[in-house]
Write a protein that holds these residues in place. Structure first.
Motif, PDB file in Angstrom:
ATOM      1  N   ASP A   8      25.870-109.006 -57.158  1.00 25.59           N
ATOM      2  CA  ASP A   8      27.145-108.326 -56.968  1.00 25.59           C
ATOM      3  C   ASP A   8      28.204-108.719 -57.991  1.00 25.59           C
ATOM      4  O   ASP A   8      29.227-108.061 -58.081  1.00 25.59           O
ATOM      5  CB  ASP A   8      27.691-108.614 -55.559  1.00 25.59           C
ATOM      6  CG  ASP A   8      26.783-108.055 -54.471  1.00 25.59           C
ATOM      7  OD1 ASP A   8      26.234-106.964 -54.687  1.00 25.59           O
ATOM      8  OD2 ASP A   8      26.639-108.705 -53.426  1.00 25.59           O
ATOM      9  N   ASN A  24      33.488-111.643 -53.931  1.00 27.10           N
ATOM     10  CA  ASN A  24      32.123-111.186 -53.669  1.00 27.10           C
ATOM     11  C   ASN A  24      31.262-112.309 -53.094  1.00 27.10           C
ATOM     12  O   ASN A  24      30.396-112.069 -52.236  1.00 27.10           O
ATOM     13  CB  ASN A  24      31.481-110.666 -54.952  1.00 27.10           C
ATOM     14  CG  ASN A  24      31.980-109.292 -55.356  1.00 27.10           C
ATOM     15  OD1 ASN A  24      32.627-108.602 -54.577  1.00 27.10           O
ATOM     16  ND2 ASN A  24      31.694-108.894 -56.579  1.00 27.10           N
ATOM     17  N   ASN A  71      32.159-112.569 -49.443  1.00 25.46           N
ATOM     18  CA  ASN A  71      31.614-111.398 -48.750  1.00 25.46           C
ATOM     19  C   ASN A  71      30.106-111.508 -48.569  1.00 25.46           C
ATOM     20  O   ASN A  71      29.562-111.216 -47.497  1.00 25.46           O
ATOM     21  CB  ASN A  71      31.937-110.128 -49.532  1.00 25.46           C
ATOM     22  CG  ASN A  71      33.320-109.579 -49.245  1.00 25.46           C
ATOM     23  OD1 ASN A  71      33.913-109.860 -48.202  1.00 25.46           O
ATOM     24  ND2 ASN A  71      33.845-108.786 -50.158  1.00 25.46           N
ATOM     25  N   ASN A 103      32.793-107.084 -46.185  1.00 25.09           N
ATOM     26  CA  ASN A 103      33.127-106.175 -47.279  1.00 25.09           C
ATOM     27  C   ASN A 103      34.640-106.095 -47.445  1.00 25.09           C
ATOM     28  O   ASN A 103      35.215-105.020 -47.579  1.00 25.09           O
ATOM     29  CB  ASN A 103      32.551-104.784 -47.013  1.00 25.09           C
ATOM     30  CG  ASN A 103      32.616-103.884 -48.235  1.00 25.09           C
ATOM     31  OD1 ASN A 103      32.546-104.359 -49.375  1.00 25.09           O
ATOM     32  ND2 ASN A 103      32.768-102.590 -48.017  1.00 25.09           N
TER      33      ASN A 103
END
Length: 320
Positions: A112, A126, A129, A135
């Motif tokens: 990601d 990221n 997350n 998200n």
């Protein structure tokens, strides 16, 4: 109540850029006992955070046996529900291995966030997350401070930040900083910022100003704590800076900033969510090289930027 351990990024700027990810973590776990661990400069950023229960400065590099030191530190901290490290070194892997935690996650360039051109704030976000299956979008940079003292300056305040911890390639030239300050000194008071390692370059700028009879200048390089540096930056009207930790501190307070970029990637490390940022760079075929010192010895990415470019940018923005 959840017990969470966070190992912070090492550098001042990275510590600031990790704050949106940390604030998102706290949205997921609003009822938390939070322990943060890291370098002195990084932990100082969080000393006034209302959610932090314990701050531990990493002194393992000064130990005769770093891994043993980290092991003893980890075992003394007790159990956690979650342990996150915003670093990816072997020492950080060892620290997480030694910690007692139900869930652990170590920062790294994952699917990601491995591509170039992604801002470091997004990379850190990221990471959180991915670790927690969320998200959430990264919001603004967040620094908690004690109530700020009112400024004692009679004129608007221009800050000069000529240093950069990473290396000499990121540093613009003292005479160019001085030329900007000389022109603006009639309308602005000047403060020179920097840590102990920037005292020489700050002194050079100060001397150039004194030679031009500029008396409304204060050189604070090497004299401030991290807390005092943050407070000083928060009081600025304009900051002229290299790509550096203080640049990111200024972004947290939405300070008007001219940020000079040469060998580093402005897309990945410019100020996050600061509408008052102006990025000044002169693209060259060899930049960004991401090197500490210019490998080609010409340093064109910085030498081709001049005081006139800064003054024109400030005028075009309507800041002077």
């Amino acid at each position: 109540m959840s017990k969470i351990f966070i190992e912070l990024p090492t550098w001042l700027g990275d510590g600031v850029m990790a704050t949106p990810a940390i604030e998102n973590l706290l949205k997921i776990y609003p009822d938390v006992q939070l322990t943060v661990f890291g370098s002195f400069v990084a932990t100082e950023l969080f000393k006034h955070h209302p959610k932090i229960e314990r701050i531990i400065v990493d002194t393992s590099k000064q130990s005769s046996n770093r891994l043993l030191h980290l092991y003893k530190t980890a075992r003394a901290l007790g159990k956690f529900d979650l342990a996150l490290s915003f670093r990816s070194s072997f020492a950080s892997k060892w620290l997480l291995f030694c910690l007692s935690a139900h869930k652990k996650a170590l920062y790294g360039r994952t699917r990601d966030n491995c591509e170039n051109g992604i801002h470091q704030v997004i990379r850190y976000n990221n990471f959180v997350n991915c670790a927690l299956g969320q998200n959430l979008e990264p919001a603004d940079l967040t620094l908690f401070t004690k109530p700020l003292s009112p400024s004692t300056h009679r004129k608007p305040l221009l800050g000069l930040n000529p240093g950069s911890t990473y290396g000499s390639a990121k540093r613009w030239y003292p005479n160019e900083f001085a030329q900007v300050a000389i022109v603006l000194s009639q309308n602005f008071d000047i403060v020179i910022l920097g840590g102990p390692k920037e005292k020489d370059i700050a002194h050079d700028i100060e001397q150039l100003l004194i030679e031009q009879n500029v008396v409304n200048v204060i050189n604070r390089a090497g004299t401030m704590s991290i807390e005092q540096l943050i407070e000083q930056i928060a009081q600025l009207d304009i900051l002229l800076t290299n790509d550096s930790g203080p640049m990111h501190v200024a972004a947290a307070f939405k300070i008007k900033t001219v940020a000079i970029f040469g060998p580093t990637n402005h897309i990945e490390t410019h100020q996050w969510h600061n509408p008052n940022e102006f990025i000044l760079r002169k693209p060259t075929e060899c930049a960004p090289c991401m090197q500490r010192e210019c490998p080609l010895k010409h340093h064109r990415c910085m030498k081709e930027i001049h005081a006139e470019d800064v003054l024109l940018a400030l005028a075009n923005k309507g800041w002077i």
